[in-house]
Design a protein around this motif. Structure first.
Motif, mmCIF file in Angstrom:
data_model
loop_
_atom_site.group_PDB
_atom_site.id
_atom_site.type_symbol
_atom_site.label_atom_id
_atom_site.label_comp_id
_atom_site.label_asym_id
_atom_site.label_seq_id
_atom_site.Cartn_x
_atom_site.Cartn_y
_atom_site.Cartn_z
ATOM 1 N N TYR A 349 40.429 34.810 44.073
ATOM 2 C CA TYR A 349 39.938 33.895 45.107
ATOM 3 C C TYR A 349 41.132 33.287 45.855
ATOM 4 O O TYR A 349 42.157 32.994 45.230
ATOM 5 N N PRO A 350 41.031 33.065 47.152
ATOM 6 C CA PRO A 350 39.948 33.455 48.059
ATOM 7 C C PRO A 350 40.202 34.836 48.652
ATOM 8 O O PRO A 350 41.317 35.140 49.076
ATOM 9 N N VAL A 351 39.189 35.645 48.676
ATOM 10 C CA VAL A 351 39.258 36.962 49.296
ATOM 11 C C VAL A 351 38.146 37.049 50.346
ATOM 12 O O VAL A 351 36.961 37.032 49.991
ATOM 13 N N PRO A 352 38.495 37.116 51.635
ATOM 14 C CA PRO A 352 37.471 37.224 52.682
ATOM 15 C C PRO A 352 36.580 38.443 52.445
ATOM 16 O O PRO A 352 37.033 39.470 51.929
ATOM 17 N N ARG A 353 35.322 38.317 52.800
ATOM 18 C CA ARG A 353 34.376 39.402 52.552
ATOM 19 C C ARG A 353 34.847 40.720 53.146
ATOM 20 O O ARG A 353 34.628 41.785 52.554
#
Length: 417
Positions: A349-353
């Motif tokens: 996290y965070p990983v953009p969709r």
């Protein structure tokens, strides 16, 4: 400031020697033990290294806030019954003499001593004949037969005790149940995990657990004072988030009443700034990771099924340029064969969709079984739900990194100046 409480040499937290525990009903002959038992007399291959045929699956609460006998004497989940009134109910002979082992019974003063009152560090001195009887091995070709005999012997001994206790006097032969307690990584508890990791294939699991033993001999001890390792620990590039002891009602609500595994935390941006491609740093990351993993697994309330989760903080990492997965490969190569079935969740996290598929592709070295435990997301609410974290508290701290620093339980103990 130098830490004087923590040894600068980390030996690892694996131990084959059990501790001893004895429950005596002398003070309350009519009381129940106050535990739920697991039956280990099923003829299964995952039972082959268990010392007895019954273990504690749960410790019950007493009525009206009163302690049960199990609570009074300190019984824990995972303790194995090995004898009743000094009569052994063992699967195999003990590897250690009682005199060599630590007695962890709470309230030893409640236990009736032998006639001469002599004890050895809280343990009664026994004749050779008594030792042989307590170490007695029972076998049967019929599943469940010995477990049934064990329960019957407990009931019989309790009835005899109650009969001998007249007008509230101390019974002449109180029921005494002997337990052994094993560490989370002992063969007793770890065998089923190694077997599961090899889908029940006994020869392959045996090879894996033997390789693990060799790895431990080669990998430990870890010198925590090594300058490069200390730099990593001081920077909290690898650390922990342990909310198990949190009393916050909001935290309890977030956890949903379910106990969540403590988390090994990895600050990936910090690792990159320290030179993630460096072999020395990679080795230090593995050492720090192992120190935290062992420490947190050893704290688990159930040594039969100890769990940790892992959180890779990708804040500040440019995923468009590709994720340098070299460090993660090193961690995986250590964790997968040596700590099987101890991972609850792995969160990135965070990983953009839009980047989830690309990150998944970069983690293709992870086996399918482990990949099912991965959560790759930019949804902090989902992260908090899966790991049992307090969303409001994270927002107050300003970041997951700040939340980590607030919930350090062991991190500072590994720092030496």
């Amino acid at each position: 400031m130098t830490n004087n409480n923590q040894s600068p040499i980390f030996e690892g937290l694996s131990l084959e020697e059990p501790s001893l525990l004895t429950i005596s009903f002398a003070s309350d002959p009519t009381s129940s033990l106050g535990v739920q038992l697991s039956n280990h007399d099923n003829g299964l291959t995952n039972e082959m290294f268990l010392p007895g045929y019954a273990s504690v699956a749960g410790v019950l609460d007493g009525n009206n806030g009163e302690k049960t006998l199990a609570q009074s004497f300190g019984v824990r989940v995972g303790d194995y019954i090995v004898a009743v009134n000094n009569e052994g109910f063992r699967r195999f002979p003990p590897d250690f003499d009682d005199d060599q082992l630590k007695d962890v019974t709470q309230g030893l003063d409640l236990i009736t001593l032998s006639d001469d009152g002599e004890t050895n560090g809280g343990k009664e001195k026994k004749t050779e004949e008594e030792k042989q009887l307590k170490g007695r091995v029972l076998t049967s070709k019929k599943s469940g037969e010995i477990y049934t005999k064990l329960l019957a012997r407990i009931r019989e001994a309790k009835q005899d005790m109650i009969k001998s206790s007249t007008n509230g006097s101390t019974p002449s032969n109180p029921l005494r149940i002997s337990f052994e307690r094993y560490a989370w990584d002992s063969r007793v508890h770890s065998w089923s995990r190694f077997l599961s990791a090899r889908n029940g294939n006994v020869p392959e699991a045996m090879t894996l657990i033997q390789s693990h033993a060799r790895w431990r001999n080669e990998f430990f001890p870890i010198d925590l004072t090594e300058p490069s390792l200390q730099a990593l620990l001081k920077a909290h590039a690898v650390s922990e988030i342990d909310i198990a002891s949190s009393s916050s009602s909001e935290a309890e609500e977030m956890k949903g009443g379910e106990e969540k595994a403590p988390v090994v935390y990895i600050d990936f941006a910090k690792l990159q700034s320290m030179g993630a491609e460096s072999e020395t740093l990679g080795n230090d990351v593995v050492k720090a990771f192992v120190v935290y993993t062992e420490t947190l697994l050893a704290k688990n309330s159930d040594p039969r099924r100890p769990k940790t989760s892992q959180f890779v903080d990708l804040t500040g990492v440019s995923l468009k340029q590709g994720l340098n997965a070299g460090v993660l490969k090193k961690l995986y190569a250590t964790f997968e064969p040596n700590y099987p079935e101890t991972l609850e969740k792995m969160v990135l996290y965070p990983v953009p969709r839009i980047m989830v598929r690309a990150v998944n592709a970069m983690l293709s070295f992870v086996n399918e079984h482990t990949r099912k435990k991965f959560i790759i997301t930019d949804d902090l609410v989902l992260v908090c739900k899966e790991l049992g974290w307090n969303l409001k508290e994270i927002e107050t701290c300003g970041s997951v990194n700040g939340y980590m620093k607030k919930h350090l339980k062991h991190g500072l103990s590994f720092v030496f100046d």
